[in-house]
Design a protein around this motif. Structure first.
Motif, PDB file in Angstrom:
ATOM      1  N   GLY A  40       0.810  -1.215   0.000  1.00 39.62           N
ATOM      2  CA  GLY A  40       0.000   0.000   0.000  1.00 39.62           C
ATOM      3  C   GLY A  40       0.838   1.257   0.000  1.00 39.62           C
ATOM      4  O   GLY A  40       0.634   2.160  -0.830  1.00 39.62           O
ATOM      5  N   HIS A  41       1.812   1.336   0.916  1.00 42.14           N
ATOM      6  CA  HIS A  41       2.616   2.575   0.956  1.00 42.14           C
ATOM      7  C   HIS A  41       3.397   2.686  -0.344  1.00 42.14           C
ATOM      8  O   HIS A  41       3.591   3.789  -0.875  1.00 42.14           O
ATOM      9  CB  HIS A  41       3.546   2.595   2.183  1.00 42.14           C
ATOM     10  CG  HIS A  41       4.892   2.003   1.919  1.00 42.14           C
ATOM     11  ND1 HIS A  41       5.205   0.683   2.166  1.00 42.14           N
ATOM     12  CD2 HIS A  41       6.012   2.544   1.356  1.00 42.14           C
ATOM     13  CE1 HIS A  41       6.452   0.450   1.789  1.00 42.14           C
ATOM     14  NE2 HIS A  41       6.968   1.554   1.305  1.00 42.14           N
ATOM     15  N   GLY A  59      -0.450  -0.037   4.194  1.00 41.17           N
ATOM     16  CA  GLY A  59      -1.723  -0.053   3.454  1.00 41.17           C
ATOM     17  C   GLY A  59      -2.367  -1.420   3.390  1.00 41.17           C
ATOM     18  O   GLY A  59      -3.587  -1.556   3.570  1.00 41.17           O
ATOM     19  N   THR A  60      -1.560  -2.456   3.128  1.00 39.76           N
ATOM     20  CA  THR A  60      -2.153  -3.797   3.045  1.00 39.76           C
ATOM     21  C   THR A  60      -2.521  -4.290   4.448  1.00 39.76           C
ATOM     22  O   THR A  60      -3.501  -5.020   4.612  1.00 39.76           O
ATOM     23  CB  THR A  60      -1.205  -4.773   2.323  1.00 39.76           C
ATOM     24  OG1 THR A  60       0.097  -4.692   2.914  1.00 39.76           O
ATOM     25  CG2 THR A  60      -1.101  -4.434   0.837  1.00 39.76           C
ATOM     26  N   ASP A  64       7.350  -1.484   9.791  1.00 43.05           N
ATOM     27  CA  ASP A  64       6.847  -0.520   8.813  1.00 43.05           C
ATOM     28  C   ASP A  64       6.814   0.849   9.486  1.00 43.05           C
ATOM     29  O   ASP A  64       6.318   0.991  10.609  1.00 43.05           O
ATOM     30  CB  ASP A  64       5.442  -0.922   8.352  1.00 43.05           C
ATOM     31  CG  ASP A  64       5.040  -0.230   7.063  1.00 43.05           C
ATOM     32  OD1 ASP A  64       5.643   0.810   6.730  1.00 43.05           O
ATOM     33  OD2 ASP A  64       4.121  -0.724   6.398  1.00 43.05           O
TER      34      ASP A  64
END
Ligand code: PYC
Length: 333
Positions: free
Chosen positions: A92-93, A255-256, A250
């Motif tokens: 995601g990021h 995001g995930t 992280d």
């Protein structure tokens, strides 16, 4: 100066987490789909990942994305995600970083106030909607692949930690969600070494005793992420420490991981569709998530998450390999 390899990249960070977006030096990776390209890259080109992610060109929490031509007619660009841990099916990021770089370098046609970019990722089609003003990418909302719960309220025997309750969900990667209280550690960065050690022990136990497998994406068959939920978190605002194999956190709110967490909260009946969910990282940066639709994955109830976050371009680099360099694949310290 001599170089046997040269890679061009635009470096960025998404809410604190780096994405080195590789724009040149690699050519087209063989494979009919983006997941086939990911698997080919892992088998035949992993030295490039190690060179670009490891020290001295990267660091222990380095992450990136290799741009590729899309393999599907409905996407503009393809992405193979790379990081110190390997090649993720989705990030995601990283996608927020890629979309920001594509807009700010003019590699897509930029439309204000919203530029829509369809991305071919190993996990499936991901749509990035970039809020743009005066040519600047202000924020990015990604519409992710379907997220679902693999197991709710499971338990696992973890050597040194006893019986640990957890929920396992997929949000682009598999995430074990564990209350930080259950490993008797505080939400405190000065205790990061103990927290990551607990995370690695939980991942190892899950992978040895009952490894997950995505029914539709080849080679997605392990858990390398433990989302430790901080005390006081709710279904509208959560804080977490995301421990990742082989031993880092992280910096972004992941995001995930945010997608997996929303799938869990939805499965519990605690998060409704079209409701903002604020997820805060170990460094205090935030993503805002939403569930916008229900669907299914191989007969399992699933949801479509969106994640909104910001990224900033930090540099443009050419990364070289001198043939006499004694560390052609870098190293981890
Ligand atoms: O944002 O999905 C994410 C991610 C995965 C690993 C690090 N960040």
């Amino acid at each position: 100066m001599r170089s046997s390899r040269m890679f061009t990249a635009v470096d960025s960070h998404t809410e604190g987490m780096p994405t080195r977006v590789v724009t040149g030096g690699l050519g087209v990776i063989p494979g009919a789909t983006m997941n086939e390209k990911r698997l080919h890259f892992m088998e035949h080109l992993d030295d490039i990942r190690l060179l670009l992610m490891n020290e001295p060109r990267g660091h222990a929490a380095m992450s990136g994305a290799v741009l590729q031509p899309s393999t599907r007619p409905d996407a503009e660009w393809g992405v193979v995600y790379i990081e110190v841990s390997g090649c993720l099916p989705m990030c995601g990021h990283g996608t927020i970083g890629v979309a920001t770089v594509l807009v700010e370098t003019g590699m897509v046609e930029v439309v204000e106030p919203v530029t829509t970019i369809r991305l071919d990722t190993p996990a499936g089609l991901v749509i990035a909607r970039v809020a743009v003003s005066n040519g600047h990418a202000d924020s990015v909302t990604i519409e992710n692949v379907p997220a679902y719960v693999d197991r709710l309220d499971a338990i696992i025997e973890v050597p040194g930690y006893g019986t640990i309750p957890y929920t396992l969900a997929f949000g682009g990667n598999f995430y074990a969600m564990v209350d930080l209280d259950s490993v008797s550690l505080p939400f405190d960065r000065t205790r990061q070494h103990e927290i990551v050690e607990a995370g690695l022990a939980i991942m190892a136990a899950i992978n040895e005793q009952d490894a997950p497998r995505h029914p539709q994406i080849d080679g997605v068959d392990h858990c390398h992420h433990v989302e430790f939920i901080a005390p006081g978190s709710t279904a509208l605002h959560s804080r977490h420490a995301m421990a990742i194999h082989p031993g880092w956190f992280d910096r972004s709110p992941c995001g995930t991981g945010t997608s997996a967490r929303m799938a869990e909260l939805w499965a519990r009946g605690e998060l409704a569709l079209d409701t903002d969910f604020v997820n805060e990282s170990f460094i205090g940066s935030r993503f805002v998530g939403r569930l916008i639709a229900t669907t299914e994955v191989d007969g399992r109830p699933a949801v479509i998450p969106t994640i909104t976050g910001r990224a900033w371009v930090t540099g443009i680099g050419q990364y070289l390999l001198d043939p006499s360099d004694p560390f052609p694949t870098g190293f981890q310290f």
